[in-house]
Design an enzyme around this catalytic site. Structure first.
Site, PDB file in Angstrom:
ATOM      1  CG  HIS A  62      -1.993  -1.059   1.134  1.00  0.00           C
ATOM      2  ND1 HIS A  62      -2.475  -1.733   2.231  1.00  0.00           N
ATOM      3  CD2 HIS A  62      -2.676  -1.555   0.060  1.00  0.00           C
ATOM      4  CE1 HIS A  62      -3.399  -2.599   1.845  1.00  0.00           C
ATOM      5  NE2 HIS A  62      -3.538  -2.502   0.532  1.00  0.00           N
ATOM      6  CD  GLU A  72      -0.398   0.286   4.522  1.00  0.00           C
ATOM      7  OE1 GLU A  72       0.317  -0.737   4.559  1.00  0.00           O
ATOM      8  OE2 GLU A  72      -1.642   0.234   4.444  1.00  0.00           O
ATOM      9  NE  ARG A 106      -6.406   0.152   0.435  1.00  0.00           N
ATOM     10  CZ  ARG A 106      -6.359  -0.446   1.617  1.00  0.00           C
ATOM     11  NH1 ARG A 106      -5.947   0.221   2.680  1.00  0.00           N
ATOM     12  NH2 ARG A 106      -6.711  -1.714   1.759  1.00  0.00           N
ATOM     13  CG  HIS A 146       0.316  -4.328   5.141  1.00  0.00           C
ATOM     14  ND1 HIS A 146      -0.438  -3.945   4.056  1.00  0.00           N
ATOM     15  CD2 HIS A 146       0.790  -5.560   4.839  1.00  0.00           C
ATOM     16  CE1 HIS A 146      -0.412  -4.896   3.137  1.00  0.00           C
ATOM     17  NE2 HIS A 146       0.323  -5.888   3.594  1.00  0.00           N
ATOM     18  CD  GLU A 166      -2.180  -3.689   8.886  1.00  0.00           C
ATOM     19  OE1 GLU A 166      -1.696  -2.543   8.725  1.00  0.00           O
ATOM     20  OE2 GLU A 166      -2.841  -4.277   8.015  1.00  0.00           O
TER      21      GLU A 166
END
Length: 358
Positions: free
Chosen positions: A89, A92, A147, A217, A291
């Site tokens: 993405h 990020e 994104r 991510h 994440e």
């Protein structure tokens, strides 16, 4: 949650011009645009020819080359593989910064860190520093919060595909959209995007060697297990959960940052077509989505002063997983050798005793 996102973006000075000339002066506590990352990639390859090979993965829609590093010590045996990708993405940025940081950790500390040294003798790391390069460039030059990728759709009325909805794993069945204007647009079919197709081709060619599949991510501070497209648990869910919880505990020891661990559909949201679930469907024993920071204070616009602590704690978590893999897969040989040696010695003693008596 953020009162003025544009003010935060302006403060981050993302268009600040930096000139990087030497690998030794590369600043791992800053975000870097793609032209600097390409230069860094070449310098890493040149500086560590004994450990690193640079490989072409494929091309983006806008014809930018995607590279991956193969990092490991030379061996006269077939080695296992740990996969890691960053930057699926575009916005990020911390995931890209982490990949660069982790590559440096492997290359600079393999002689002093026992876990890394043992891993590099038995494992090759396949690491993609930036997968969604077109989107990443667009997030630097045009839209900081972009994104998706940048392929055009619907007669060029909208652009980009969510690459983490495009893998061939229950594609576009839940938590994804067929509307190209949405953030979760899944593409025109499984692996319709060249970036995803390239990953699937390479990973399928080495799938019998892969022990662990890691995709990095942000944000939310989560260690996600399969699955996103169902609430059913993977075959070795309990083992994966235990390893993930140990990684989160190790992570918290560094700066006190708390990460939650669990299946994506349980602690985040349902989604189909993710690389993590696709890897699990291929039969890989471990597959995690990390994440990274934070919990929403800055979100995708994580300040540069948080790069170092984020990378330090995440490195500790990844090394915890590697340590588990080392013990599970690469300690049995020594135990077998020791057991065989003990049997042989015992047998020799018995034979010697027999002949001494008779």
């Amino acid at each position: 949650m953020i009162s003025d996102v544009q003010a935060l973006i302006a403060k981050s000075n993302v268009n600040e011009h930096r000139v990087q000339t030497l690998l030794s002066s590369f600043d791992y506590t800053k975000y870097h645009p793609m032209n600097e990352i390409y230069k860094w990639i070449d310098q890493i390859k040149e500086a560590h020819p004994d450990l690193v090979t640079l490989n072409y993965l494929g091309s983006t829609y806008e014809i930018r080359p995607i590279y991956y590093f193969k990092i490991g010590l030379p061996a006269d045996k077939k080695k296992k593989v740990i996969w890691m990708d960053c930057g699926i993405h575009a916005r990020e940025w911390i995931s890209v910064a982490f990949c660069q940081w982790f590559i440096r950790e492997l290359l600079e500390h393999y002689n002093s860190n026992e876990v890394i040294n043992k891993a590099l003798k038995n494992i090759d790391f396949y690491i993609v520093p930036v997968l969604n390069i077109d989107g990443f460039v667009y997030s630097w030059n045009t839209d900081r919060l972009w994104r998706k990728s940048r392929s055009p759709h619907n007669n060029s009325t909208c652009f980009g595909v969510d690459l983490n909805r495009n893998f061939d794993s229950n594609w576009c069945t839940i938590g994804a959209s067929r509307n190209c204007s949405t953030l979760t647009f899944c593409g025109t079919g499984p692996a319709s995007e060249p970036e995803v197709y390239a990953v699937q081709q390479l990973v399928n060619s080495i799938k019998s060697e892969i022990l662990c599949f890691l995709t990095m991510h942000s944000y939310g501070q989560l260690i996600l297990l399969p699955y996103g497209y169902t609430t059913n648990e993977s075959a070795n869910h309990k083992e994966m959960l235990s390893v993930g919880e140990k990684a989160a505990a190790r992570q918290a020891q560094i700066h006190g940052t708390q990460y939650r661990v669990g299946s994506a559909s349980t602690i985040l949201y349902s989604n189909s077509g993710s690389s993590r679930d696709w890897a699990t469907d291929l039969g890989f024993p471990f597959a995690y989505t990390f994440e990274l920071r934070d919990n929403g204070t800055y979100g995708f616009v994580l300040p540069e002063d948080q790069i170092k602590p984020t990378c330090e704690e995440t490195t500790a978590a990844i090394l915890s997983i590697i340590e588990y893999l080392n013990e599970k897969h690469f300690s049995s040989a020594s135990r077998i050798f020791s057991g065989t040696l003990w049997i042989n010695l015992s047998f020799s003693v018995l034979i010697g005793t027999y002949y001494s008596l008779f």
